[in-house]
Design an enzyme around this catalytic site. Structure first.
Site, PDB file in Angstrom:
ATOM      1  N   TYR A 150      63.718  99.480  23.191  1.00 27.60           N
ATOM      2  CA  TYR A 150      64.179  98.226  22.577  1.00 27.60           C
ATOM      3  C   TYR A 150      63.167  97.094  22.758  1.00 27.60           C
ATOM      4  O   TYR A 150      63.078  96.190  21.940  1.00 27.60           O
ATOM      5  CB  TYR A 150      65.543  97.841  23.158  1.00 27.60           C
ATOM      6  N   LYS A 174      66.973  89.142  22.094  1.00 29.49           N
ATOM      7  CA  LYS A 174      68.423  89.071  22.258  1.00 29.49           C
ATOM      8  C   LYS A 174      68.795  88.260  23.505  1.00 29.49           C
ATOM      9  O   LYS A 174      69.855  87.619  23.537  1.00 29.49           O
ATOM     10  CB  LYS A 174      69.018  90.481  22.347  1.00 29.49           C
TER      11      LYS A 174
END
Length: 265
Positions: A153, A160
């Site tokens: 990720y 995020k």
């Protein structure tokens, strides 16, 4: 409710499931997507919804002028917005897939701008419409638990983290206007967005074995109800929080052990 929903890319997207459920419940919906191919896709996908949206508008959230133009266009239909779904995320390929140590700032900054900072830009740009909501307004953004590091990720995880923390500060500063800001950390969904992350299946395929309620990586509808709740007056005292909609994965410290069988006498 009058709901502004961003980020419908395919019928398998979480944003689509939320728009569909919103319409099934009788709410009015306006959609936005960036100009160009993404906007054309959104217009086409919108035809599959239960009814016609009030409008489908082009908007690039990295351009303040486009946000302002979109707010004005929405104002021609509604005098307020009750709920706003921020379902916007993007990172260049070099910022994903295990390349964290080698990603250049130019690509990192693009990921953070679109996937993190845009929540503040969009919410502030729609502030007047949100503040006019008679029973308060709910802003909801989609995240993927930024409290931990995930395989593959990479810089999207950092973006995020910016998103989640921005939601808390927006909740602080916009609370006096009756505007609530929350995020939903959903489990992995095999949509266009998820599928574009190299190695995404490494996370998604093992999820159900760690989630006590199980997890269907193709079921976006499980997120729709919680999102609409957070946008509704029923959540009038909920702000600045991350709601986990992940089958309980986040609460487990290790993969689940096999369920023991019955004990014989």
């Amino acid at each position: 409710m009058n709901l502004l929903i961003t980020g419908i890319t395919t019928q398998s997207s979480i944003a689509y499931a939320i728009a569909e459920e919103a319409m099934n419940q009788g709410h009015e919906v306006i959609l936005t997507n960036p100009p160009g191919r993404a906007f054309s896709i959104c217009e086409r996908i919108a035809k599959r919804l239960p009814k016609e949206p009030v409008a489908v508008l082009p908007m690039d959230v990295t351009d303040p002028a486009q946000i302002a133009t979109t707010a004005k266009a929405i104002g021609e239909h509604w005098d307020h917005v009750d709920g706003l779904l921020h379902a916007i995320a993007f990172a260049p390929e070099s910022a994903l897939g295990g390349n964290f140590l080698n990603t250049e700032w130019e690509d990192v900054s693009k990921a953070i701008h679109i996937s993190g900072y845009s929540l503040a830009a969009l919410t502030v740009g729609m502030r007047d419409l949100l503040a006019n909501a008679p029973e308060g307004a709910g802003v909801v953004s989609l995240t993927f638990d930024a409290s931990v590091a995930w395989p593959v990720y990479d810089w999207m995880g950092s973006a995020k983290a910016v998103l989640e923390n921005s939601a808390r500060y927006l909740a602080r500063d916009l609370g006096p206007d009756g505007i609530r800001v929350n995020t939903i950390s959903a489990g992995p969904i095999k949509s266009l967005a998820g599928g574009s992350i190299p190695g995404f299946a490494q996370i998604a395929d093992s999820w159900s074995g760690h989630a006590p309620l199980g997890w269907d990586t193709k079921d976006t509808t499980v997120v729709a109800g919680p999102a609409l709740f957070l946008m509704s007056p029923a959540a009038r005292a909920v702000t600045g929080t991350v709601m986990h909609v992940d089958g309980g994965y986040h609460a487990m410290g290790a993969p689940l052990a096999p369920t023991p069988g019955p004990v014989s006498a």
